[in-house]
Every structure is written in structure tokens, then in C-alpha cells.
Design an enzyme around this catalytic site. Structure first.
Site, PDB file in Angstrom:
ATOM      1  N   LYS A 175      71.410  49.722 -12.993  1.00  0.00           N
ATOM      2  CA  LYS A 175      70.037  49.984 -12.569  1.00  0.00           C
ATOM      3  C   LYS A 175      70.059  50.832 -11.296  1.00  0.00           C
ATOM      4  O   LYS A 175      71.026  50.762 -10.542  1.00  0.00           O
ATOM      5  CB  LYS A 175      69.301  48.659 -12.306  1.00  0.00           C
ATOM      6  CG  LYS A 175      69.328  47.672 -13.462  1.00  0.00           C
ATOM      7  CD  LYS A 175      68.449  48.100 -14.608  1.00  0.00           C
ATOM      8  CE  LYS A 175      68.446  47.057 -15.721  1.00  0.00           C
ATOM      9  NZ  LYS A 175      67.598  47.436 -16.856  1.00  0.00           N
ATOM     10  N   HIS A 294      72.002  48.175 -29.020  1.00  0.00           N
ATOM     11  CA  HIS A 294      70.770  47.771 -28.352  1.00  0.00           C
ATOM     12  C   HIS A 294      69.626  47.795 -29.362  1.00  0.00           C
ATOM     13  O   HIS A 294      69.622  48.616 -30.280  1.00  0.00           O
ATOM     14  CB  HIS A 294      70.449  48.686 -27.168  1.00  0.00           C
ATOM     15  CG  HIS A 294      69.434  48.095 -26.244  1.00  0.00           C
ATOM     16  ND1 HIS A 294      68.078  48.149 -26.503  1.00  0.00           N
ATOM     17  CD2 HIS A 294      69.559  47.410 -25.085  1.00  0.00           C
ATOM     18  CE1 HIS A 294      67.420  47.530 -25.533  1.00  0.00           C
ATOM     19  NE2 HIS A 294      68.294  47.070 -24.660  1.00  0.00           N
TER      20      HIS A 294
END
EC number: 4.1.1.39
Length: 475
Positions: A175, A294
Site C-alpha cells: 500500500k 485475486h
């Protein structure tokens, strides 16, 4: 003179519209071991009988259309049609039914999730006679599942490649998910892996944007993981997202990852599509790459209780299409997942044989025969205080992925990774000693924090963080 078949079809043909239930509702039908079975949650329009609604689903997802056609006489509908063979009302819901449909195996191309879904969850979901329609579960017979390669490697082969046993694997999504340069991104990867994580991960949004092109990211991440490997003596990985705008570009990125010598790549299987995913899974099997999956976009499909498709169906489809990891929700944390239902599809991902269990949302007994299993990935709003629950819920064969729960540590990325690794090792040791993680979890973390200042700091930061919303995915 006309051919005999055409003459018979013409003579026996009666134009017009007739009720679907006359042809496609067959409660006397005994299912075959080779049938693909589907459980649909059907909400008919007012005035439409459940038998007609169930038959309409069977018809429109197999051989039927809105009117009689003379070419029906040129084939054997009894051989190829879908059949609604059972209907049961949904307890506590008005005008809602579970309709069971059996599909003959010959309706589907071998080894193609794309073709299977085009029929079963195709145009029928826009059918006007239905207010809503949800596919709750599928039974995939061994006769069909054996036409798929499945996961490139599976759980045991992955553990052997990584030389890591007896505990869940630890990961972290880098992140901020967008905006970092490739070099700064690689720095974060190194710090997390050096601190004790097994994997770091590209966010699903990261492909090849102007601020960080894919080739630069791949190079810096490879440098980071090899440096961390050398310093720790552990095998490390970073999920390099190969998802791209074309299948050719996706494979090109996977080829480059293999040339770099990294162990794993990643794909967004729903936005990328099942055809692309299966192609990538085959490449990974042939070239020794693990494949992380994902599920971006899944909630568009599976979140509504009465329309769409349950994630357990998407999980089965992924196991057939191919993936070594897939995100599965956490039960705890910020992303949705009710415990029994989540563990139901986690078992469908990992186990060889799963018994029917309606309490966990499993409508059919599923036998995967020899198809490798998939590691479930718990990710989304989790931190060190969740570690005991995650270890107890998911067990050893899982990946526990802490993004903000690593990078949000007050001392930095590497201490955040240390805190998670210490918490995990403490929970695994306590479990192996016979302690009850559900009851003693907080105490186990506090004891470990006495010996780890990194864990103590993490415990202090996240002690008040809770995501208190009721799960929508309930039976």
C-alpha cells in the site's frame, strides 16, 4: 423427395408457445453420476407457478427457447435438455424456491469454464418470468472435472517448493495500492519480506500504469525478494500481477517473470476472464510458476442474496480453471464472510471430497478426485489481534494476508512484518501445545508481546479497531 428426417419433423411439428413445465419439469427424473447439477434460488414473477419457473430456468439454460421450433425434431431433446427435477420452498422467504436442475454432460465443451458458464449463468438471468435468480451451487461430476488441469501445482507442491510446513503462510499487499514508483514499491517489498513475511503482493489494481510500468515493477520486486531471501535463508515470493488488456500481453508478462526466476505470478480471474485464466494456469504448470488469484469484481456477482451467483460457485470454477491461491474472505476483518458459509467453500477449495451439508451452504456432495487443492487467502482489514482467530478458523493450509496490518505499523514496514510473524508463531506454538485459540487468543498475543517490542507496538495501535457490520451472506 425430402429426406426422411425432415418429413418426420414437419409432420410432427406443431407451432406455437407451450408451457416450459410440459417438457422441462420432470420430478420423476433420477440424476446420473455424469450430470452437472445446479441449485438455483428462484423468485418467480407474481402468478408464475414454481414448476413453470424452475422449468423455464432448465429450458433457457439448455435447449429451450420461447416458442416451439421445427428443428427440435432433428435432434433428441430428451438426451440434451436440462431438467428441473426437484423444487423446495426457501424457509422464511415468501415466493422463493430452490430449484434443482440436471444438465447432461454432452451440453458442455471439455475443459472450458467459459462454455459451462455461458449456458448455466447466461441469458436465463434476464428472463422476464423471474423476478430474481441466484445460482447457489453446482455439482461438478468427475467425468467433467477430469477434463480440466485445475491448479497449476496445488497445496503440497507449493509447500515443497517453498520448504515451509506446519503453519499458515504470511503475506502483505503493498500500500498505497496506486501511485508508488517502481523503486519505492520494491523497497516496501524488501522491508516486508526481510521482516519475516513469506509473500508480498501487487494490489489487484496494479497492472501497468503511467506511474509504474510493469517491467520496472517486476525488476525492482525481483531484486527485493532475492535480497530478502539471501539475508533470511527463507524462500520468498511476490505476487507479480500479470493481468493485462490482452491474453498475449498477459503471457508476455508471465514469461518475463519466469525469466527473472521468481516463484509466483498473479491474475485477476474475474476481470481477466476464465479463458485468459485457464491459459495462464496452463503456462504456470508448464513453467514451474505458482499462480495467485485475486477475485476483484466478485461482489458484483455474489453479494445479493437473491440474484447472481454465490461465491462457492466461483470458487469451484476457479479450482477447475486453475489457481494455487484465491482470496476467500476472512470471517473477521473488513470484508464480508459468515463463518460456516466461508468454511464451506474453503473446504471446496482445499479438500478432495466434500459431503453435502446445507448448514454450510453445500447443496451437493463434491468429489474432486485427484484435482489439486487451492490455498484460501484471508485478506482485508486484519491485524495482529485477529491472528488467533484466523489460525483457528483457516488452519495451516491458508495464506493470511495483512496489508494495512503490516504497513500501518508505527515503526515501519519491517517491524510490522516482524509483529505479524511473531504473532503467528506464537499462535501456532500455543495450538500445538493444546491451548484453545478461540478462548485464550488475546492472552497468547499479550504473552508474545512481552518478548517482542514490535508486536507490543502493533497491539497498542490496533487494540480498538473493529468492523462491526452484520454479514449479508447468511443462509
Amino acid at each position: 423427395m425430402s429426406p426422411k428426417t425432415e418429413t418426420k419433423a414437419y409432420v410432427g411439428f406443431k407451432a406455437g408457445v407451450k408451457d416450459y413445465k410440459l417438457t422441462y419439469y420432470t420430478p420423476e427424473y433420477e440424476t446420473k453420476d455424469t450430470d452437472i447439477l445446479a441449485a438455483f434460488r428462484v423468485t418467480p414473477q407474481p402468478g408464475v407457478p414454481p414448476e413453470e419457473a424452475g422449468a423455464a430456468v432448465a429450458a433457457e439454460s439448455s435447449t429451450g427457447t420461447w416458442t416451439s421450433v421445427w428443428t427440435d425434431g432433428l435432434t433428441s431433446l430428451d438426451r440434451y435438455k436440462g431438467r428441473c427435477y426437484d423444487i423446495e420452498p426457501v424457509a422464511g422467504e415468501e415466493n422463493q424456491y430452490i430449484c434443482y436442475v440436471a444438465y447432461p454432460l454432452d451440453l458442455f465443451e471439455e475443459g472450458s469454464v467459459t462454455n459451462m458458464f455461458t449456458s448455466i449463468v447466461g441469458n436465463v438471468f434476464g428472463f422476464k418470468a423471474l423476478r430474481a435468480l441466484r445460482l447457489e451451487d453446482l455439482r461438478i461430476p468427475p467425468a467433467y472435472s477430469k477434463t480440466f488441469q485445475g491448479p497449476p501445482h496445488g497445496i503440497q507442491v507449493e509447500r515443497d517448493k517453498l520448504n515451509k510446513y506446519g503453519r499458515p503462510l504470511l503475506g502483505c499487499t503493498i500500500k498505497p495500492k496506486l501511485g508508488l514508483s517502481a523503486k519505492n514499491y520494491g523497497r516496501a517489498v524488501y522491508e516486508c519480506l526481510r521482516g519475516g513475511l513469506d509473500f508480498t503482493k501487487d494490489d489487484e489494481n496494479v497492472n501497468s500504469q503511467p506511474f509504474m510500468r510493469w517491467r520496472d515493477r517486476f525488476l525492482f520486486c525481483a531484486e527485493a525478494l532475492f535480497k530478502a531471501q539471501t539475508e533470511t535463508g527463507e524462500i520468498k515470493g511476490h505476487y507479480l500481477n500479470a493481468t493485462a488488456g490482452t491474453c498475449e500481453e498477459m503471457i508476455k508478462r508471465a514469461v518475463f517473470a519466469r525469466e527473472l526466476g521468481v516463484p509466483i505470478v498473479m491474475h485477476d480471474y474475474l476481470t481477466g476472464g476464465f479463458t485468459a485464466n485457464t491459459s495462464l494456469a496452463h503456462y504456470c504448470r508448464d513453467n514451474g510458476l505458482l499462480l495467485h488469484i485475486h477475485r476483484a469484481m466478485h461482489a458484483v456477482i455474489d453479494r445479493q442474496k437473491n440474484h447472481g451467483m454465490h461465491f462457492r460457485v466461483l470458487a469451484k470454477a476457479l479450482r477447475m480453471s486453475g489457481g494455487d491461491h484465491v482470496h476467500s474472505g476472512t470471517v473477521v476483518g473488513k470484508l464480508e464472510g459468515e463463518r460456516d458459509i466461508t468454511l464451506g467453500f474453503v473446504d471446496l477449495l482445499r479438500d478432495d471430497f466434500i459431503e453435502k451439508d446445507r448448514s454450510r451452504g453445500i447443496y451437493f456432495t463434491q468429489d474432486w478426485v485427484s484435482m489439486p487443492g487451492v490455498l484460501p487467502v484471508a485478506s482485508g482489514g486484519i491485524h495482529v489481534w485477529h491472528m488467533p482467530a484466523l489460525t483457528e478458523i483457516f488452519g495451516d493450509d491458508s495464506v493470511l494476508q495483512f496489508g494495512g496490518g503490516t504497513l500501518g505499523h508505527p515503526w515501519g514496514n519491517a517491524p510490522g512484518a516482524v509483529a505479524n510473524r511473531v504473532a503467528l508463531e506464537a499462535c501456532v506454538q500455543a495450538r500445538n501445545e493444546g491451548r484453545d485459540l478461540a478462548r485464550e487468543g488475546n492472552e497468547i498475543i499479550r504473552e508474545a508481546a512481552k518478548w517482542s517490542p514490535e508486536l507490543a507496538a502493533a497491539c497498542e495501535v490496533w487494540k480498538e479497531i473493529k468492523f462491526e457490520f452484520a454479514a449479508m451472506d447468511t443462509l
